[in-house]
Design an enzyme around this catalytic site. Sequence first.
Site, PDB file in Angstrom:
ATOM      1  N   SER A 124     -59.514 -24.405  -2.235  1.00 57.45           N
ATOM      2  CA  SER A 124     -60.732 -24.274  -1.444  1.00 57.45           C
ATOM      3  C   SER A 124     -61.821 -23.588  -2.262  1.00 57.45           C
ATOM      4  O   SER A 124     -61.609 -22.548  -2.865  1.00 57.45           O
ATOM      5  CB  SER A 124     -60.440 -23.462  -0.183  1.00 57.45           C
ATOM      6  OG  SER A 124     -61.608 -23.280   0.572  1.00 57.45           O
ATOM      7  N   GLY A 125     -63.017 -24.208  -2.273  1.00 51.00           N
ATOM      8  CA  GLY A 125     -64.132 -23.662  -3.031  1.00 51.00           C
ATOM      9  C   GLY A 125     -64.274 -24.225  -4.423  1.00 51.00           C
ATOM     10  O   GLY A 125     -65.183 -23.853  -5.164  1.00 51.00           O
ATOM     11  N   THR A 129     -65.260 -31.463  -1.958  1.00 52.15           N
ATOM     12  CA  THR A 129     -66.141 -32.224  -1.065  1.00 52.15           C
ATOM     13  C   THR A 129     -67.372 -32.717  -1.802  1.00 52.15           C
ATOM     14  O   THR A 129     -67.790 -33.873  -1.647  1.00 52.15           O
ATOM     15  CB  THR A 129     -66.552 -31.355   0.129  1.00 52.15           C
ATOM     16  OG1 THR A 129     -65.372 -30.918   0.820  1.00 52.15           O
ATOM     17  CG2 THR A 129     -67.427 -32.132   1.086  1.00 52.15           C
ATOM     18  N   ASN A 174     -65.029 -20.148   0.313  1.00 50.06           N
ATOM     19  CA  ASN A 174     -65.960 -21.281   0.278  1.00 50.06           C
ATOM     20  C   ASN A 174     -66.783 -21.272   1.553  1.00 50.06           C
ATOM     21  O   ASN A 174     -66.238 -21.126   2.652  1.00 50.06           O
ATOM     22  CB  ASN A 174     -65.173 -22.603   0.154  1.00 50.06           C
ATOM     23  CG  ASN A 174     -66.069 -23.806  -0.036  1.00 50.06           C
ATOM     24  OD1 ASN A 174     -67.280 -23.662  -0.152  1.00 50.06           O
ATOM     25  ND2 ASN A 174     -65.487 -24.969  -0.067  1.00 50.06           N
ATOM     26  N   SER A 177     -65.917 -25.026   3.482  1.00 51.41           N
ATOM     27  CA  SER A 177     -64.544 -25.421   3.147  1.00 51.41           C
ATOM     28  C   SER A 177     -64.051 -26.500   4.106  1.00 51.41           C
ATOM     29  O   SER A 177     -64.164 -26.371   5.331  1.00 51.41           O
ATOM     30  CB  SER A 177     -63.627 -24.200   3.223  1.00 51.41           C
ATOM     31  OG  SER A 177     -62.288 -24.577   2.997  1.00 51.41           O
ATOM     32  N   SER A 178     -63.504 -27.589   3.552  1.00 48.06           N
ATOM     33  CA  SER A 178     -62.916 -28.647   4.380  1.00 48.06           C
ATOM     34  C   SER A 178     -61.590 -28.143   4.930  1.00 48.06           C
ATOM     35  O   SER A 178     -60.685 -27.806   4.166  1.00 48.06           O
ATOM     36  CB  SER A 178     -62.692 -29.916   3.559  1.00 48.06           C
ATOM     37  OG  SER A 178     -63.901 -30.431   3.088  1.00 48.06           O
ATOM     38  N   GLY A 404     -56.056 -28.356  -1.830  1.00 52.74           N
ATOM     39  CA  GLY A 404     -55.302 -28.087  -3.048  1.00 52.74           C
ATOM     40  C   GLY A 404     -54.116 -27.187  -2.743  1.00 52.74           C
ATOM     41  O   GLY A 404     -53.877 -26.777  -1.606  1.00 52.74           O
ATOM     42  N   GLU A 406     -52.015 -24.048  -2.149  1.00 53.98           N
ATOM     43  CA  GLU A 406     -52.462 -22.774  -1.598  1.00 53.98           C
ATOM     44  C   GLU A 406     -51.370 -21.722  -1.737  1.00 53.98           C
ATOM     45  O   GLU A 406     -50.229 -21.939  -1.311  1.00 53.98           O
ATOM     46  CB  GLU A 406     -52.865 -22.920  -0.122  1.00 53.98           C
ATOM     47  CG  GLU A 406     -54.130 -23.750   0.062  1.00 53.98           C
ATOM     48  CD  GLU A 406     -54.663 -23.701   1.485  1.00 53.98           C
ATOM     49  OE1 GLU A 406     -53.944 -23.187   2.367  1.00 53.98           O
ATOM     50  OE2 GLU A 406     -55.795 -24.166   1.719  1.00 53.98           O
TER      51      GLU A 406
END
Length: 1124
Positions: A124-125, A129, A174, A177-178, A404, A406
């Site tokens: 994330s970040g 996206t 992020n 973040s998605s 991704g 984690e």
Amino acid sequence: MGWRRWAFFWDKGVLSKMEVKTSLLDNMIGVGDMVLIEPLSEDTFIENLKKRFDHSEIYTYIGSVVISMNPYKSLPIYTAEKVEEYRNRNFYELSPHIYALADEAYRSLRDQDKDQCILITGESGAGKTEASKFVMSYVAAVCGKGQEVNKVKEQLLQSNPVLEAFGNAKTVRNDNSSRFGKYMDIEFDFKGDPLGGVISNYLLEKSRVVKQPRGERNFHIFYQLLSGASDDTLKKLKLDRDFSKYNYLSLDSATVNGLDDAASFRTVRNAMQIVGFMEDEVQSILELVAAVLKLGNIEFKPESRCNGFDESRIKDKNDLKEMCELLGIEQSVLERAFSFRTVEAKMEKVSTSLNVAQAYYARDALAKNLYSRLFSWLVTRINESIKAQTKTHKKVMGVLDIYGFEIFEDNSFEQFIINYCNEKLQQIFIELTLREEQEEYIREGIEWTNIEYFNNAIICDLIENNKNGILAMLDEECLRPGTVTDETFLDKLNTVCAEHQHFESRQSKNSKFLTDHSLPHNCFRIQHYAGKVLYRVEGFVDKNNDLLYRDLSQAMYKANHSLIKILFPEGNPAKVNLKRPPTAGFQFRASVGTLMKNLLTKNPNYIRCIKPNDEKAAHIFTDSLVCHQARYLGLMENVRVRRAGYAFRQPYEPCLERYKMLCKQTWPHWKGPARKGVEVLLKNLQVPAEEFAYGRSKIFIRNPRTLFFLEEKRRQCLGDLATLIQKIYRGWKCRTHFLLLKKSQVVVAAWYRRFAQQKKYQNIRSSALVVQSFIRGWKARKLLRELKHKKRCEEAVTTISAYWHGTQARRELKRLKEEARRKHAVAVIWAYWLGLKVRREYRKFFRANAGKKIYDFTIQRIMQKYFMGLKKTMPSMSPVDKSWPARPYCFLDGMHQELRRIFHLWRCKKYRSQFTEEKKATYEEKLAASELFKDKKALYPSSVGQPFKGDYVEITKNPKYQKLNSLVEDKVLLADVVSKINRANGKGAPRIFLLTKKSFVLADQKTGQVKASVPLLDLSSVSVSTQSDGFFALKLKEGSTSAAKGDFLLSSDRLIEIITKLHRIGAASADRNQINIDISDEFLVQFKQDKVCVKFIQGTPKNGNGVACKRKNNRLLEVSVPSP
């Protein structure tokens, strides 16, 4: 590979050169392709990334894989010029860029008919996206154009803001973040133009709806709605802009720097319109979002029962009421669903009460399910809009944007299945990469050698095995009867997986972990390909079950809302299914399996996103963080796989074009085949044979050092070539300058000789002109003297002649004047004599008639003055203008009044000549009304200024009364709404009153149903009062067919117009008697068999200024009329 291009220009006598960067190997900052890094180690890998990141080079290759570093700032590398630069170019021809990968994938799909997929991974970040947006925008820019194609492209691009609003949130890592995985298949036709797309979503983080970690926000749409919606919209949704009023919204990060929620809301509304959402669908979506916020404000309190059990009750029912109004649910139904749970088993139903903790669990479960199902419906609805309309063969490009790997301090069920998905993606990545390498070796005829690498299939089997896998045991534990807890699940794992080499637990049979204090008792640890991850078992069972009580599903299904029934189909009582719904783990494993099968059918392209720091700041590179991401993304493993055989390969033509200057035989032009030229080149450079291999179309280089050796030789050679070119250029420049000077000298001499001859000729010519001018002057002056002498002689003769003629004329004039004076004297004397004779003759007559003539002359002058004054003071042409000039003399009074009358009649005639037939009829009706009611009815003066329209309900145009209009045979002369007075209570009921030449009709105002139709032949008279009320009675002839129900007592503000038209119809008809108009404050009305007296009195009604009708007894109706 491309060439270095040299551009030369002259600047103040100094030769300069400008190098144009066109190749991956030209002017590299660090190494553009990690396969070529030397020596290969983790430190050199990270150092190369850092060096490129510091120079804003955020893209690096590992063969065909793109590493993307998030710069946390805007870079000028995504312009339209960059798109054109990378369009239709070889992958390695330019410096690393995400556009190169997108172009390679698109051209392979378009030209080679190979389905493609682009896998974007990273934590994330890291910019996943944004990377997917860049890929989609590049493909949209390079594919075809046209109105339909542009519409499809716009819909595909605008689906992103909608999904981001509902599926993205601000996290500590992020700001956008998605929180879901997205896979989009973009479908193309045979020309490469987009036809549509299909979106699949994976594992929305719905737990975020009810709870967010500290420093994070809920999904964007909640904040965007409260910030950007209009006041009217928020009022309809029963919401307030204050974030603090909603329990589901965290307050510590409600506002984010750089995020404009109000502008984002407008963008989302516009995107939904472009994608194809209807306005009512958008409203329904916002109502569900508002309902989730309201749901979070519902709180419970305990209530003890006499049986000793605790129940829960809702504290404040206001939020529950507003939520039920939004969704169209009965408040009592949803309130019971929060307080009781019904368990069904075959033929039995058991209802149990919920305590406070269970009620809160049910509330949160409903909120999570409501939002996640809304999100799934949104994806389905977008797919309906963007799907391809044609059924022809399609080419597909898939774009996967998913979580991704984690590794947090506290990892739970969500991290477990996310990491399972990444294990599957790593597995398919290694398989497809090796398969691609092997296929290229076989295609080129190079011997393939097996490559040693870590196969993570054993980890995937540990998680997904149908019998002993962790997910299978979790499902088995959730379905097992009896007491099921997270601890029992962990005990089962310790029993089954204790001997597995990648599973670790403190309570397992494996004794080596008994004293491992880094491993708590309620946790287990899995050794993933990216490293060891510690999972806390708490919440695994509940999150896998993902239960929503059947009572809540059934309550949702009873809603009148258009979306709720679609989102909760299991709540339909007619389709009750006692079978337990599939668990979250089972559903995710199935969707991941489908995704893997889909990816295996396509040619893969990889983008590995890396986050350089946790501060979300530009120019900061944290080595440890990047190293950690590089490990779990398997980047070093990827480089080793690529370098296990031949590290670098290149087609013969570009290779020869790039290095041909290193050999005299190949420079400057090689005439034979490109492969033969490469062989001559490498032999001349004495490159060891084991360092390269010849394929069918490519040269394969084993060690990067060999490539760098070629590059170094090329750089030296280019310097020598540049010196040679400069030397030749300077010689050519000097020779050209000398020849130019020589040519210039000849030209200057020729021009000078020409100038000297021209000067001499001009001097001779000017001298000749001067001599000629003097001769011409002398001749002209001689001629002028002669002409002047001749002219003076002629003028002397003319002057003498003129003087003589003047003397003769004056003598003749004097003679004529003398003769005229004599004749005039004779005439004057004769005139005086005649006058004397006349005066003597008529003196007696003049004295006798002088008075009459003077009088007549005076009168004539007075009349003339009167008429001239009247002409100037004439009044206007308006018939209502009563002004008239005052008479100047008393004896003109009669004539003055007669002239006034004549002028008024003439003026009225002029005014009438302007009338249309319709206007004449209107004025005739007004005149008839005046004759009937003037000075008789107090309501009449107020009706004078109101035009008689006739049709006040637009019966011919209003579709509501079309059927009623068709029932009336004759033309409708008057249509209005009147009140029919009820004799029982004196109250009025609205009726449509229609008047034709033969009858009048009363009909219901709402339905248009005819209540009564009475021929005018049956009407005997009309009774009205003298007051200002609108009551009138239509009295029918006794014995007529219409008189069975009695007379009609009606009330209307247009009483004057109605009765006037009735009277005129009767007067114009020859076959019926004229209708009598009875004006009295007291008259009788026949109601069936009884006669009732209607009496009008002046007073103050109870309802204010209006007229009130009240029944006094069976024989009297009293109407109170306000005093004037």
